[in-house]
Scaffold this active site. Structure first.
Site, short mmCIF file in Angstrom:
data_model
loop_
_atom_site.label_atom_id
_atom_site.label_comp_id
_atom_site.label_asym_id
_atom_site.label_seq_id
_atom_site.Cartn_x
_atom_site.Cartn_y
_atom_site.Cartn_z
N ILE A 16 0.83 -1.20 0.00
CA ILE A 16 0.00 0.00 0.00
C ILE A 16 0.86 1.25 0.00
O ILE A 16 0.57 2.23 -0.69
CB ILE A 16 -0.95 0.00 1.22
N ASP A 35 11.28 3.75 4.93
CA ASP A 35 11.04 2.34 5.24
C ASP A 35 12.23 1.83 6.04
O ASP A 35 13.22 2.53 6.23
CB ASP A 35 10.85 1.51 3.96
N GLN A 39 14.67 -2.83 3.90
CA GLN A 39 13.84 -2.68 2.70
C GLN A 39 14.45 -1.70 1.69
O GLN A 39 13.77 -1.31 0.73
CB GLN A 39 12.44 -2.18 3.10
N TYR A 156 -4.39 -6.33 16.78
CA TYR A 156 -4.41 -5.48 15.59
C TYR A 156 -5.61 -4.54 15.63
O TYR A 156 -5.49 -3.34 15.39
CB TYR A 156 -4.45 -6.35 14.34
#
Length: 260
Positions: A16, A35, A39, A156
């Site tokens: 996303i 990031d 990454q 979450y």
């Protein structure tokens, strides 16, 4: 200061976040691709994609659970791209566990990444906006799980309910400075996060790999899985002049799963 506007997107190396970074670049923003250091290769690929669109971009290594990293990313936007107008607190992680199995370490980790990072992003962005007299935009990642709690996604869901609360509070506190604060609430997006959720659900309920994902996608009114581009369109709206009178909102972008 550059004439173009500058956006900082966390977790922008893939999924996303990448979709959001590319959409904002196509809207005319220069972009800080933030990031994790691990990454970097993927993130540099996103930087190259943005530059191919004719915009400027830089990669900044940042662990968003660390306040100093978030502050450094904001500083890099101003120092290297000459401005800073929008932050997208996109980075996040999922955990798939029954609530009785959530460990102290699980809880601490998901709150650090999904909640603390949003607080740090709000703080760092607003400090920069206020110092420079910019009526900036703060946009954060919520979820359908910020509107309704989902079984096996207890921690979450709790983290995303927190994002919703922070968005409402920050919107009220920062409104006198002309800063808007909103969040986007995706549903089932075809990224690595949902591959993880599907795999973990399979372990719990014994359904074949892919079955849990298919059943969830089948529940979507628009009849297809969500793409990063679907999410990016909503972020584009929040970052644009079209949303100038919108603040404190969490906008569902789920293809018709929840109705709030």
């Amino acid at each position: 200061m550059s004439e173009s506007k500058v956006a900082l997107v966390t977790g922008a190396g893939q999924g996303i976040g990448r979709g959001i970074a590319l959409k904002l670049a196509s809207d005319g923003f220069d972009v800080v691709v933030a990031d994790l250091a691990v990454q970097e290769e993927k993130a540099e690929g996103v930087v190259n994609e943005i530059e191919a669109l004719g915009r400027r971009a830089i990669f900044v290594a940042a662990d968003v659970s660390r306040k100093a990293d978030v502050e450094a990313a904001v500083a890099a936007a101003v120092d290297q791209l000459g401005g800073f107008d929008v932050i997208v607190n996109n980075a996040g992680i999922a955990q798939v566990k029954p609530i009785l199995d959530v460990t102290e370490e699980d809880l601490n980790r998901i709150l650090q990444v999904n909640v603390n990072s949003v607080v740090f992003g709000i703080q760092a962005a607003s400090a920069s906006f206020i110092e420079r007299g910019v009526k900036g935009r703060i946009i954060s990642a919520a979820s359908i799980a910020s509107i309704q709690g989902f079984p096996i996604l207890g921690a979450y869901s709790a983290s995303k309910f927190a994002v919703r609360g922070l968005t409402q509070v920050a919107a009220q506190e920062l409104a006198p400075h002309g800063i808007t604060v909103n969040a986007y609430a995706p549903g089932i997006v075809g990224t690595g996060m949902w591959e993880l959720i599907d795999a973990e659900l399979s372990k719990i309920n014994g359904k074949p790999l892919g079955q849990n994902l298919k059943e969830n996608v089948d529940s979507i009114s628009l009849g297809r899985i969500e793409t990063p581009e679907d999410v990016a369109g909503v972020v584009s709206f929040f970052a644009s002049e079209n949303s100038g009178y919108v603040t404190g909102q969490v906008l569902l972008v789920d293809g018709g799963m929840l109705y709030n």
